[in-house]
Scaffold this motif. Structure first.
Motif, short mmCIF file in Angstrom:
data_model
loop_
_atom_site.label_atom_id
_atom_site.label_comp_id
_atom_site.label_asym_id
_atom_site.label_seq_id
_atom_site.Cartn_x
_atom_site.Cartn_y
_atom_site.Cartn_z
N ALA A 75 45.65 47.83 40.71
CA ALA A 75 44.47 46.96 40.77
C ALA A 75 44.65 45.74 39.86
O ALA A 75 44.35 44.61 40.24
CB ALA A 75 43.22 47.74 40.38
N ILE A 76 45.16 45.97 38.65
CA ILE A 76 45.40 44.87 37.70
C ILE A 76 46.47 43.93 38.25
O ILE A 76 46.34 42.70 38.17
CB ILE A 76 45.81 45.43 36.33
N GLU A 77 47.53 44.52 38.82
CA GLU A 77 48.60 43.69 39.39
C GLU A 77 48.08 42.86 40.56
O GLU A 77 48.48 41.70 40.75
CB GLU A 77 49.74 44.60 39.87
N THR A 78 47.18 43.43 41.35
CA THR A 78 46.58 42.70 42.48
C THR A 78 45.78 41.50 41.99
O THR A 78 45.88 40.40 42.53
CB THR A 78 45.67 43.63 43.29
N ILE A 79 44.99 41.71 40.94
CA ILE A 79 44.20 40.61 40.38
C ILE A 79 45.12 39.52 39.81
O ILE A 79 44.90 38.32 40.02
CB ILE A 79 43.25 41.14 39.30
N GLY A 95 42.96 59.53 48.32
CA GLY A 95 41.98 60.16 47.44
C GLY A 95 40.65 59.42 47.47
O GLY A 95 40.50 58.36 48.06
N SER A 96 39.67 60.05 46.80
CA SER A 96 38.33 59.47 46.78
C SER A 96 37.75 59.42 45.37
O SER A 96 36.55 59.26 45.21
CB SER A 96 37.40 60.28 47.69
N ASP A 97 38.62 59.57 44.35
CA ASP A 97 38.11 59.54 42.99
C ASP A 97 37.81 58.11 42.57
O ASP A 97 38.01 57.16 43.32
CB ASP A 97 39.10 60.20 42.03
N GLU A 98 37.34 57.96 41.33
CA GLU A 98 36.93 56.64 40.86
C GLU A 98 38.08 55.63 40.86
O GLU A 98 37.89 54.45 41.18
CB GLU A 98 36.34 56.74 39.45
N ALA A 99 39.29 56.08 40.49
CA ALA A 99 40.43 55.16 40.45
C ALA A 99 40.77 54.65 41.84
O ALA A 99 41.03 53.46 42.03
CB ALA A 99 41.64 55.86 39.83
N ALA A 100 40.78 55.54 42.84
CA ALA A 100 41.07 55.13 44.22
C ALA A 100 39.99 54.18 44.73
O ALA A 100 40.28 53.18 45.39
CB ALA A 100 41.17 56.36 45.12
N GLN A 101 38.73 54.49 44.42
CA GLN A 101 37.64 53.62 44.84
C GLN A 101 37.74 52.25 44.17
O GLN A 101 37.47 51.22 44.79
CB GLN A 101 36.30 54.27 44.53
N LEU A 102 38.13 52.25 42.90
CA LEU A 102 38.31 50.98 42.19
C LEU A 102 39.40 50.14 42.85
O LEU A 102 39.21 48.94 43.08
CB LEU A 102 38.67 51.26 40.73
N ARG A 104 40.56 50.32 45.95
CA ARG A 104 40.10 49.86 47.26
C ARG A 104 39.15 48.67 47.10
O ARG A 104 39.22 47.70 47.86
CB ARG A 104 39.40 50.99 48.01
N GLY A 105 38.24 48.79 46.14
CA GLY A 105 37.28 47.70 45.92
C GLY A 105 37.97 46.41 45.50
O GLY A 105 37.64 45.33 46.00
N VAL A 106 38.95 46.51 44.58
CA VAL A 106 39.67 45.33 44.12
C VAL A 106 40.47 44.71 45.27
O VAL A 106 40.46 43.48 45.46
CB VAL A 106 40.61 45.69 42.94
N GLN A 107 41.16 45.54 46.06
CA GLN A 107 41.94 45.02 47.18
C GLN A 107 41.04 44.31 48.19
O GLN A 107 41.38 43.25 48.70
CB GLN A 107 42.71 46.16 47.85
N ARG A 112 39.13 39.19 50.42
CA ARG A 112 38.05 38.29 50.84
C ARG A 112 38.11 36.97 50.08
O ARG A 112 37.91 35.89 50.66
CB ARG A 112 36.69 38.96 50.63
N LEU A 113 38.38 37.05 48.78
CA LEU A 113 38.48 35.83 47.98
C LEU A 113 39.64 34.95 48.44
O LEU A 113 39.54 33.72 48.48
CB LEU A 113 38.64 36.17 46.50
N LYS A 114 40.76 35.60 48.77
CA LYS A 114 41.92 34.85 49.23
C LYS A 114 41.63 34.15 50.55
O LYS A 114 42.00 32.98 50.74
CB LYS A 114 43.13 35.78 49.39
N THR A 115 40.95 34.85 51.46
CA THR A 115 40.56 34.24 52.74
C THR A 115 39.62 33.08 52.51
O THR A 115 39.74 32.02 53.13
CB THR A 115 39.90 35.29 53.64
N GLN A 116 38.66 33.27 51.60
CA GLN A 116 37.70 32.21 51.31
C GLN A 116 38.38 31.01 50.66
O GLN A 116 38.09 29.86 51.01
CB GLN A 116 36.60 32.75 50.39
N ASP A 117 39.31 31.28 49.73
CA ASP A 117 40.04 30.18 49.08
C ASP A 117 40.86 29.39 50.10
O ASP A 117 40.95 28.16 50.02
CB ASP A 117 40.96 30.73 48.00
N GLU A 118 41.47 30.12 51.03
CA GLU A 118 42.27 29.45 52.07
C GLU A 118 41.38 28.57 52.93
O GLU A 118 41.75 27.45 53.29
CB GLU A 118 42.96 30.51 52.93
N ARG A 119 40.18 29.08 53.26
CA ARG A 119 39.25 28.29 54.07
C ARG A 119 38.78 27.06 53.31
O ARG A 119 38.73 25.95 53.86
CB ARG A 119 38.05 29.16 54.45
N ILE A 120 38.48 27.23 52.02
CA ILE A 120 38.04 26.10 51.20
C ILE A 120 39.16 25.08 51.05
O ILE A 120 38.93 23.86 51.10
CB ILE A 120 37.56 26.60 49.82
#
Length: 276
Positions: A75-79, A95-102, A104-107, A112-120
């Motif tokens: 997640a940190i590397e993705t950011i 998995g479905s624990d907090e780390a996996a959910q975190l 997935r959420g970061v990815q 979405r941010l990358k798509t939005q930045d590309e559009r902008i």
């Protein structure tokens, strides 16, 4: 692996279980050795075995924690990759624990941010009215096309395009109608160059068109650029004045523009077709 146990639903529980199991396993083995060979074991031997068990347990615990922290590291590397504008790391999340959910959420968020930045970014590169490139973005793209043309044996041709009687059109029909004319001219120029060139709004009613092609393909683009444009609601076709410059070398873009501006209004030279 620990996420598969129903009694370890949370990430905190998995970390605690990993530490307990990692420490307890080697200590249990040493304890069993003590029970079976206590009468034949010296204090030094017992101390060494106990120290070894603690070391192995610590190592296993650190390894287990490292594995459990892997989703957070990704997640940190993705950011970091998003901030540094690098390609995003690929990671399969299970998995479905907090780390996996975190993770997935970061990815999902970064995607979405990358798509939005590309559009902008694309919107920032384009002229809001005509849809062709703005001056700064178009200049960079045009110079890149010029640099690559000699390697492919292509000719670079640049047109400086000035809309005829634009001030009179605005005075006759109003500024809003002038916008309609500029949109029509921009759309025509964008279609003319296709994927082998770039159309730029240079300022006001002025455009710059750069096209890269084989010599025998240049005439069709020239005709398309120069052809009068029929605009709905206007009695006369809209015409343009054109200045032309071309090169087969890595000539600076600004130099080509200057030559085309100087040639604007002069009769264009005849087309010459040369073999590749």
């Amino acid at each position: 692996m620990l996420a598969g146990f129903a009694w370890l639903p949370t990430y905190r529980a998995q970390v605690c279980a990993a530490v307990v199991v990692a420490m307890a396993a080697p200590l249990s083995i040493v304890a069993l050795v003590f029970v079976l060979a206590a009468d034949r074991m010296t204090v030094t031997t017992a101390f060494v075995l106990l120290t070894l068990a603690v070391g192995v347990g610590t190592g296993l615990a650190l390894w287990a924690i490292h594995r459990l922290l892997a989703p957070i590291d990704v997640a940190i590397e993705t950011i970091d990759a998003f901030v540094d504008q690098r390609s995003l790391p690929k990671a399969e999340v299970t998995g479905s624990d907090e780390a996996a959910q975190l993770l997935r959420g970061v990815q999902s968020l970064v995607s979405r941010l990358k798509t939005q930045d590309e559009r902008i970014r694309k919107l920032a590169e384009r002229d809001e009215l005509t849809g062709v490139y703005q001056r700064r973005a178009g200049r960079s793209l045009a110079q890149a096309l010029i640099e690559g043309a000699p390697k492919r044996g292509r000719t670079v041709r640049l047109y400086y395009v000035d809309v005829d009687r634009f001030r009179a059109i605005n005075e006759l029909r109003g500024p809003g109608y002038g916008d309609v004319v500029l949109k029509a001219v921009g759309a025509r120029l964008e279609r003319a160059v296709g994927e082998d060139g770039v159309a730029i709004r240079w300022g006001g009613d002025e455009f710059v068109v750069l096209h890269v092609a084989l010599p025998d393909a240049l005439a069709a683009v020239a005709d398309h650029v120069a052809r009068p444009i029929v605009v709905k609601g206007f009695d006369l076709p809209v015409t343009v004045k054109i200045g032309r410059a071309e090169t087969t070398s890595r000539e600076p873009f600004e130099s080509l523009v200057a030559r085309a501006v100087a040639a604007c209004g002069a009769p264009p030279p005849p087309e010459k077709f040369e073999p590749e």
